[in-house]
Write a protein that holds these residues in place. Structure first.
Motif, short mmCIF file in Angstrom:
data_model
loop_
_atom_site.label_atom_id
_atom_site.label_comp_id
_atom_site.label_asym_id
_atom_site.label_seq_id
_atom_site.Cartn_x
_atom_site.Cartn_y
_atom_site.Cartn_z
N ILE A 146 -0.16 11.22 3.77
CA ILE A 146 1.49 11.30 3.69
C ILE A 146 1.92 10.37 2.63
O ILE A 146 2.87 9.80 2.58
N GLY A 147 0.95 9.86 1.83
CA GLY A 147 1.23 8.95 0.65
C GLY A 147 1.25 7.54 0.83
O GLY A 147 1.87 6.77 0.25
N HIS A 148 0.74 7.17 2.18
CA HIS A 148 0.84 5.65 2.58
C HIS A 148 -0.58 4.95 3.12
O HIS A 148 -0.77 4.90 4.29
N PRO A 149 -1.44 5.14 2.15
CA PRO A 149 -2.82 4.56 2.29
C PRO A 149 -2.82 3.15 2.94
O PRO A 149 -1.76 2.45 2.57
N LEU A 150 -3.94 3.03 3.89
CA LEU A 150 -3.88 1.71 4.20
C LEU A 150 -4.25 0.50 3.27
O LEU A 150 -5.05 0.80 2.26
N LEU A 151 -3.67 -0.70 3.11
CA LEU A 151 -3.72 -1.83 2.06
C LEU A 151 -5.30 -2.27 2.55
O LEU A 151 -5.76 -2.41 3.45
N GLY A 152 -5.98 -2.35 1.34
CA GLY A 152 -7.44 -2.78 1.18
C GLY A 152 -8.39 -1.46 1.43
O GLY A 152 -9.55 -1.63 1.41
N ASP A 153 -7.86 -0.57 1.67
CA ASP A 153 -8.57 0.83 1.81
C ASP A 153 -9.04 1.42 0.70
O ASP A 153 -8.50 2.41 0.10
N ALA A 154 -10.16 1.12 -0.06
CA ALA A 154 -10.81 1.50 -1.40
C ALA A 154 -11.06 3.15 -1.35
O ALA A 154 -11.00 3.95 -2.22
N LEU A 155 -11.32 3.44 -0.09
CA LEU A 155 -12.02 4.84 -0.08
C LEU A 155 -10.95 5.83 0.11
O LEU A 155 -11.04 6.86 -0.64
N TYR A 156 -9.81 5.53 0.77
CA TYR A 156 -8.60 6.48 0.55
C TYR A 156 -7.26 6.09 -0.05
O TYR A 156 -6.50 6.89 -0.08
N GLY A 157 -7.61 4.76 -0.65
CA GLY A 157 -6.29 4.35 -1.39
C GLY A 157 -6.76 3.95 -2.93
O GLY A 157 -7.67 4.17 -3.34
N PRO A 158 -5.71 3.19 -3.40
CA PRO A 158 -5.81 2.61 -4.73
C PRO A 158 -7.32 1.67 -4.71
O PRO A 158 -7.74 0.91 -3.80
N ALA A 159 -8.22 1.79 -5.71
CA ALA A 159 -9.27 0.89 -6.04
C ALA A 159 -9.11 -0.36 -6.03
O ALA A 159 -9.95 -1.28 -5.53
N LYS A 160 -7.94 -0.84 -6.50
CA LYS A 160 -7.44 -2.27 -6.92
C LYS A 160 -6.64 -2.67 -5.89
O LYS A 160 -5.70 -2.02 -5.66
N CYS A 161 -6.92 -3.61 -5.27
CA CYS A 161 -6.01 -4.38 -4.20
C CYS A 161 -5.57 -5.65 -4.58
O CYS A 161 -6.05 -6.41 -5.07
N PRO A 162 -4.40 -5.91 -4.39
CA PRO A 162 -3.45 -7.02 -4.84
C PRO A 162 -3.79 -8.24 -4.11
O PRO A 162 -3.49 -9.33 -4.59
N TYR A 163 -4.55 -7.99 -2.89
CA TYR A 163 -5.03 -9.30 -2.44
C TYR A 163 -6.51 -9.16 -1.96
O TYR A 163 -6.87 -8.11 -2.16
N GLN A 164 -7.06 -10.45 -1.68
CA GLN A 164 -8.44 -10.36 -1.64
C GLN A 164 -8.78 -10.00 -0.21
O GLN A 164 -8.70 -10.81 0.90
N LEU A 165 -9.12 -8.82 -0.07
CA LEU A 165 -9.34 -8.29 1.38
C LEU A 165 -10.75 -7.59 1.46
O LEU A 165 -11.30 -7.15 0.68
N GLN A 166 -11.33 -7.69 2.65
CA GLN A 166 -12.70 -6.86 2.96
C GLN A 166 -12.62 -5.46 3.47
O GLN A 166 -12.34 -5.51 4.99
N GLY A 167 -12.07 -4.60 2.87
CA GLY A 167 -11.92 -3.38 3.69
C GLY A 167 -10.32 -3.09 4.03
O GLY A 167 -9.43 -4.04 3.96
N GLN A 168 -10.16 -1.88 4.71
CA GLN A 168 -8.79 -1.67 5.24
C GLN A 168 -8.20 -2.85 6.15
O GLN A 168 -8.96 -3.37 7.01
#
Length: 308
Positions: free
Chosen positions: A245-267
């Motif tokens: 629905i256009g709202h992938p989880l923050l940090g989820d490189a598999l289903y969302g943006p490859a780049k994350c604005p925060y340093q996270l380990q996965g979703q």
């Protein structure tokens, strides 16, 4: 070990390799390709070695699988954050980066390795030596409460509740974007992504029913903190549904943006509530896993940035 599969109407005109990939989600495409190449797959009694052959409804596909190689799972003295334990069940607050049970690439350091050390021989055997005690799992980078069973009677009881969708499962997640509605329901079947074996996807042709209820807890403009309640428990369900629905989880490189604005380990996904009928007492019990530090810290940062 041979298995006979019947091609359904919804699988008519499907390629053989695609059909096998949908049937055997635990195997890689290359492994299935090798089975075909070695003559271990036949259609209507005739051995075939072409993976691209198209199947027809009611075709009988026979697959000869190699005998599984025994995997020795070693008990390891790994600390567990135990939320509750009795003679039937044990509930654990799983940390980020920990795999639930051994698999290719993760043969040690799993929840199962830790359970074998902690519980000794007191684990259900229904799922075999690879997954003793395990009735459900959460992804490696998802945190939160998971239940394991100490005997087969408890395992059957909890498994039945999972199948009936009567277990309470609530998750916290932070998603990209600002959801239009304060709450909603996503009802869309999930199956293997035909274009990427590592991903699941909304799959109306070969997927299984999946229902997720979501509710907004706090808005930060570019991101939203939500609660999700599962009716079903498909692989990557919340991750796939929210992305759909256009709202992938923050940090989820598999289903969302490859780049994350925060340093996270996965979703950013946390299983914070698990409720069930206790196998022995018949009473409803509910347990919560507190938010992990990284999640709390992220919420503080989001509040600061949205306020500023």
């Amino acid at each position: 070990m041979s298995e006979l599969l019947i091609v359904g109407s919804e699988q008519d005109n499907t390629r053989l390799d695609r059909f096998l990939a949908d049937q055997y989600e635990e195997y890689t495409r290359s492994f299935l390709q090798k089975l075909i190449d070695q003559g271990n797959v036949s259609i209507n009694g005739i051995s075939v070695k072409k993976s691209g052959i198209k199947l027809k409804e009611n075709d009988e596909v026979s697959v000869t699988l190699p005998e599984p190689q025994p995997l020795e799972v070693v008990a390891e003295d790994i600390p567990l954050d135990i939320l509750y334990e009795d003679d039937d069940v044990i509930l654990i607050n799983k940390p980020k980066g920990m795999v639930v049970h051994p698999a290719a690439g993760h043969t040690s350091g799993t929840i199962v390795n830790a359970l074998l050390y902690h519980c000794k021989d007191s684990l259900s055997g229904i799922n075999g030596v690879i997954r003793p005690g395990i009735v459900h799992r959460i992804d490696m980078d998802t945190t939160g409460v998971i239940i394991a069973c100490k005997n087969d009677a408890s395992h059957n009881c909890i498994a039945a509740q999972l199948k009936e969708h009567s277990i309470t499962r609530r998750y916290y997640a932070i998603v990209h974007g600002n959801l239009k509605e304060d709450e909603g329901v996503i009802d869309a079947p999930i199956g293997r992504d035909p274009n990427n074996r590592k991903r699941m996807a909304i799959n109306h042709k070969n997927g299984k029913d999946a229902v997720t209820h979501y509710k907004v807890l706090e808005r930060f403009g570019r991101f939203t903190w939500i609660e999700c309640r599962l009716e079903t428990g498909r692989t990557h369900q919340i991750r796939v549904h929210m992305a759909s629905i256009g709202h992938p989880l923050l940090g989820d490189a598999l289903y969302g943006p490859a780049k994350c604005p925060y340093q996270l380990q996965g979703q950013t996904l946390h299983a914070y509530v698990l409720g069930f009928i206790h196998p022995s007492t018949g009473e409803y019990m509910e347990f919560q896993a507190p938010l992990p530090d990284y999640f709390e810290d992220l919420l503080k940062k989001l509040r600061q940035s949205s306020a500023g």
